[in-house]
Design a protein around this motif. Sequence first.
Motif, PDB file in Angstrom:
ATOM      1  N   ASP A 248       0.815  -1.216   0.000  1.00  0.00           N
ATOM      2  CA  ASP A 248       0.000   0.000   0.000  1.00  0.00           C
ATOM      3  C   ASP A 248       0.853   1.273   0.000  1.00  0.00           C
ATOM      4  O   ASP A 248       0.337   2.380   0.187  1.00  0.00           O
ATOM      5  N   THR A 249       2.153   1.140  -0.244  1.00  0.00           N
ATOM      6  CA  THR A 249       3.029   2.309  -0.281  1.00  0.00           C
ATOM      7  C   THR A 249       2.727   3.139  -1.523  1.00  0.00           C
ATOM      8  O   THR A 249       2.572   2.586  -2.616  1.00  0.00           O
ATOM      9  N   PRO A 250       2.648   4.454  -1.407  1.00  0.00           N
ATOM     10  CA  PRO A 250       2.428   5.296  -2.589  1.00  0.00           C
ATOM     11  C   PRO A 250       3.483   5.034  -3.665  1.00  0.00           C
ATOM     12  O   PRO A 250       4.672   4.918  -3.365  1.00  0.00           O
ATOM     13  N   GLY A 251       3.010   4.918  -4.914  1.00  0.00           N
ATOM     14  CA  GLY A 251       3.906   4.647  -6.034  1.00  0.00           C
ATOM     15  C   GLY A 251       3.918   3.207  -6.477  1.00  0.00           C
ATOM     16  O   GLY A 251       4.457   2.889  -7.546  1.00  0.00           O
ATOM     17  N   VAL A 252       3.327   2.316  -5.668  1.00  0.00           N
ATOM     18  CA  VAL A 252       3.206   0.906  -6.056  1.00  0.00           C
ATOM     19  C   VAL A 252       1.895   0.736  -6.815  1.00  0.00           C
ATOM     20  O   VAL A 252       0.819   0.966  -6.266  1.00  0.00           O
ATOM     21  N   THR A 253       1.975   0.333  -8.077  1.00  0.00           N
ATOM     22  CA  THR A 253       0.791   0.224  -8.930  1.00  0.00           C
ATOM     23  C   THR A 253       0.748  -1.119  -9.626  1.00  0.00           C
ATOM     24  O   THR A 253       1.740  -1.539 -10.235  1.00  0.00           O
ATOM     25  N   THR A 254      -0.389  -1.799  -9.522  1.00  0.00           N
ATOM     26  CA  THR A 254      -0.612  -3.018 -10.299  1.00  0.00           C
ATOM     27  C   THR A 254      -1.151  -2.624 -11.663  1.00  0.00           C
ATOM     28  O   THR A 254      -2.255  -2.092 -11.775  1.00  0.00           O
ATOM     29  N   GLU A 255      -0.378  -2.843 -12.714  1.00  0.00           N
ATOM     30  CA  GLU A 255      -0.753  -2.444 -14.066  1.00  0.00           C
ATOM     31  C   GLU A 255      -1.727  -3.422 -14.707  1.00  0.00           C
ATOM     32  O   GLU A 255      -2.677  -3.030 -15.382  1.00  0.00           O
ATOM     33  N   ARG A 256      -1.493  -4.711 -14.495  1.00  0.00           N
ATOM     34  CA  ARG A 256      -2.382  -5.739 -15.055  1.00  0.00           C
ATOM     35  C   ARG A 256      -2.063  -7.074 -14.409  1.00  0.00           C
ATOM     36  O   ARG A 256      -0.966  -7.275 -13.861  1.00  0.00           O
ATOM     37  N   MET A 257      -3.008  -7.998 -14.501  1.00  0.00           N
ATOM     38  CA  MET A 257      -2.790  -9.367 -14.064  1.00  0.00           C
ATOM     39  C   MET A 257      -2.449 -10.212 -15.291  1.00  0.00           C
ATOM     40  O   MET A 257      -3.127 -10.133 -16.312  1.00  0.00           O
ATOM     41  N   MET A 258      -1.390 -10.996 -15.182  1.00  0.00           N
ATOM     42  CA  MET A 258      -0.931 -11.836 -16.286  1.00  0.00           C
ATOM     43  C   MET A 258      -1.748 -13.131 -16.341  1.00  0.00           C
ATOM     44  O   MET A 258      -2.324 -13.565 -15.330  1.00  0.00           O
ATOM     45  N   THR A 259      -1.789 -13.740 -17.516  1.00  0.00           N
ATOM     46  CA  THR A 259      -2.427 -15.047 -17.651  1.00  0.00           C
ATOM     47  C   THR A 259      -1.412 -16.054 -18.164  1.00  0.00           C
ATOM     48  O   THR A 259      -0.437 -15.707 -18.832  1.00  0.00           O
ATOM     49  N   VAL A 260      -1.648 -17.322 -17.843  1.00  0.00           N
ATOM     50  CA  VAL A 260      -0.823 -18.433 -18.305  1.00  0.00           C
ATOM     51  C   VAL A 260      -1.702 -19.324 -19.170  1.00  0.00           C
ATOM     52  O   VAL A 260      -2.587 -20.010 -18.654  1.00  0.00           O
ATOM     53  N   PHE A 261      -1.505 -19.274 -20.483  1.00  0.00           N
ATOM     54  CA  PHE A 261      -2.371 -20.005 -21.407  1.00  0.00           C
ATOM     55  C   PHE A 261      -3.847 -19.703 -21.139  1.00  0.00           C
ATOM     56  O   PHE A 261      -4.704 -20.582 -21.229  1.00  0.00           O
ATOM     57  N   GLY A 262      -4.119 -18.472 -20.758  1.00  0.00           N
ATOM     58  CA  GLY A 262      -5.488 -18.047 -20.508  1.00  0.00           C
ATOM     59  C   GLY A 262      -5.940 -18.163 -19.064  1.00  0.00           C
ATOM     60  O   GLY A 262      -6.979 -17.608 -18.702  1.00  0.00           O
ATOM     61  N   TYR A 263      -5.184 -18.848 -18.219  1.00  0.00           N
ATOM     62  CA  TYR A 263      -5.541 -18.985 -16.802  1.00  0.00           C
ATOM     63  C   TYR A 263      -4.961 -17.798 -16.026  1.00  0.00           C
ATOM     64  O   TYR A 263      -3.777 -17.485 -16.157  1.00  0.00           O
ATOM     65  N   ASP A 264      -5.784 -17.176 -15.191  1.00  0.00           N
ATOM     66  CA  ASP A 264      -5.286 -16.038 -14.410  1.00  0.00           C
ATOM     67  C   ASP A 264      -4.946 -16.395 -12.967  1.00  0.00           C
ATOM     68  O   ASP A 264      -4.469 -15.556 -12.205  1.00  0.00           O
TER      69      ASP A 264
END
Length: 412
Positions: free
Chosen positions: A209-225
């Motif tokens: 929760d520190t300022p500046g930490v941003t989750t840009e996207r969640m990756m998938t593995v062969f379509g599985y998240d």
Amino acid sequence: MTLFDVSPRVRDLHGRLTAFMDAHIYPNEAEFHRQVNEGNRWEHVQLIEDLKPKAQAEGLWNLFLPPSSDPDGKYGGGLTNLEYARLCEVMGQVWWAPEVFNCNAPDTGNMEVLARYGTPEQKAQWLTPLLNGEIRSAFSMTEPEVASSDATNIQASIVRDGDEYVINGRKWWTSGAGDPRCTISIFMGKTDPSAERHLQQSMILVPMDTPGVTTERMMTVFGYDDAPHGHAEMTFENVRVPASNMLLGEGRGFEIAQGRLGPGRIHHCMRLIGQAERALGLMIERSSQRVAFGKPLAGHQHVREAIAHSRMEIDQARLLTLQAAHMMDTVGNKEARGQIAAIKVVAPNVALKVIDRAIQVFGGAGVSQDTPLAMMYAQARTLRLADGPDIVHTETVAKEELRRHGVSMRRG
């Protein structure tokens, strides 16, 4: 204890763990997926939260932490790597089961790091709630802009500024970051780019929760998240954390990585052997039930050959893994690096072969959501890359073998 012995304590734990899996894990696989897919996929799964107290009551909690990481027996189950191997294999037969026992990655590796290298204050703030299953954690090492198979390529920066460190960088495949309970990440970056190659990197604790930490996207593995666990691509922009969050000291990131990745790699291999056993069991069950060309599938020679080769390969991989675990316990992770590297190549490839054969026996059902085989295949394929790709580990095995024979790889 020899390589093939099982102590009475481990035999008892194995029996109780197997019974727990039979009673609570296998019957709830469909329920787990139902709960994940209803509502917000990135919320905790109530089924797992309900099962955790049952596992604790059975004494099946924090079994992973070996005496070498916990010499006072203060935190873990006190099992050696060799003893834990047999239990980790059982848990690994269902991908989400280890969390029920607080034995899931990347938390296990992070807890070992904190137990081995953390200050008393770091342990109180992060290790204790992790061991209690109150929070989750992540590990931020791999970067999208560089070939992270060579960890010296890492470009993220950790710069001292008074009583703080300022962190900048982009990471991906930060496993565990999707879980809303993920409150801390171990971050690897460079503190001194001018230092000797393996002394440039450090590891530091970064609250999510520190300022500046941003989750840009969640990756998938062969379509599985892999929700709600997930693997995130993240940016760290001028993230400031207290200087006291540094682990062990500046320039000691590779030293920590060596201590962390050895156990992490062998845990992956143990779980993969469990996956392969599960796939073989499903293959045998299917081949006894389905009829083609006038006889059960098990009556066809090519199916029996698939079963036979799977049995032989699983047993070989298991023995190699037990040998590596034994060496980690007796001579240490550094001296066992060749054996750890070998199993990191062998176990995923064996699991892939066995799962692929099971998919063939199941036909169309094997690649569908009606069996766990497709997800198992995706996970096993990922583990030919995670914690280092095959070629890096193969090179380690070769170097260790050449060194053992006194062969120099340098001219002159």
